[in-house]
Scaffold this motif. Sequence first.
Motif, PDB file in Angstrom:
ATOM      1  N   ALA A  52       0.836  -1.209   0.000  1.00  0.00           N
ATOM      2  CA  ALA A  52       0.000   0.000   0.000  1.00  0.00           C
ATOM      3  C   ALA A  52       0.868   1.255   0.000  1.00  0.00           C
ATOM      4  CB  ALA A  52      -0.928  -0.010   1.202  1.00  0.00           C
ATOM      5  N   ASP A  53       1.995   1.214   0.713  1.00  0.00           N
ATOM      6  CA  ASP A  53       2.906   2.358   0.750  1.00  0.00           C
ATOM      7  C   ASP A  53       3.693   2.510  -0.547  1.00  0.00           C
ATOM      8  OD1 ASP A  53       2.143   3.022   3.314  1.00  0.00           O
ATOM      9  OD2 ASP A  53       3.788   1.914   4.270  1.00  0.00           O
TER      10      ASP A  53
ATOM     11  N   PRO B 279       0.754   2.717  -4.907  1.00  0.00           N
ATOM     12  CA  PRO B 279      -0.599   3.285  -4.858  1.00  0.00           C
ATOM     13  C   PRO B 279      -1.507   2.751  -5.957  1.00  0.00           C
ATOM     14  CG  PRO B 279       1.063   4.986  -4.584  1.00  0.00           C
ATOM     15  CD  PRO B 279       1.800   3.748  -4.963  1.00  0.00           C
TER      16      PRO B 279
ATOM     17  N   ALA C 258      -4.188   0.003  -5.118  1.00  0.00           N
ATOM     18  CA  ALA C 258      -5.183   0.295  -4.081  1.00  0.00           C
ATOM     19  C   ALA C 258      -6.437  -0.551  -4.247  1.00  0.00           C
ATOM     20  CB  ALA C 258      -5.530   1.781  -4.093  1.00  0.00           C
TER      21      ALA C 258
ATOM     22  N   LEU D  64      -5.680  -4.262  -3.381  1.00  0.00           N
ATOM     23  CA  LEU D  64      -5.507  -4.463  -1.944  1.00  0.00           C
ATOM     24  C   LEU D  64      -6.815  -4.300  -1.178  1.00  0.00           C
ATOM     25  CD1 LEU D  64      -2.097  -2.624  -1.476  1.00  0.00           C
ATOM     26  CD2 LEU D  64      -2.500  -5.093  -1.535  1.00  0.00           C
TER      27      LEU D  64
END
Length: 278
Positions: A207-208, A211, A214, A217
């Motif tokens: 997630a970091d 992006p 997104a 995830l």
Amino acid sequence: MPHSFNDDIIAEFRANGGRVGGWFENARLLLLTTTGARTGAPHTTPLGYLPDGGERVLVIASAGGAPRHPQWFRNLLADPQVTVEDGVFSYRARADVLTGAERDAVFARAVAADPGWGEYQDQAGRALPVVALEPLPGPPTPPPGPPGTALVAVHDAFRRELTLIQQEVDKAGPHVGAQLRVNCLSLCQGLHGHHEREDAGLFARLADQRPDLAAVLARLADEHRAVAAALDELRTVLGTPQPDREVLRREVARLTDQVRAHLTYEEEQLVPLLNAAG
């Protein structure tokens, strides 16, 4: 067992992520490495095992019904620090020989699930020792290969366990035996722990760093919550005094479908990315 037979099983186990044919096909199998009581050399033996509702697993020193305890058992009496390979991870463990009422209850549970254990004991003319293998603190050694391939190895272990449990439910009588209940609860704990580690580790890092993932995830997180709900339903069924086999069959089938679909989607989306980065 003859060394050549064991050597073949060990080589096949390590080459195929814990999958073997022959006598151990479709069985829960691990490799136990002990320290030779006389030689001090490592001694590796393939053994069938029983889940025990948590991280520890149980092995029984049957020696195929021989009158003497097997060498691996005599080794761990001298040195209870052992290494366990489960087909995915390798980890250090402490071997504890169960005694008294605890040993008798566990052995009775094993015999109810597979009468062959009782037949071995009768043939051997000795009480078969039951040994609990308790993982020691510290991270296990992960499977070899790039991260995506290692993730598939973990997933395949869950797929195999789900298949085994479905087969065991199909063979069960009208009510669920104690060992089958333990097998199911062990699976629940394993899946829950795996998803917690993914949420806090792999998924948080992705997630970091990415992006653009997104939506993927978010879907995986939703699927984790759906699997958690299915695990709660399965635990509720198992928590009744006498779980009904047909109810359990439906819950296990539902969980299996959810988990398999989730693992397939996760692998499609993440394995190429993880292997490229690794």
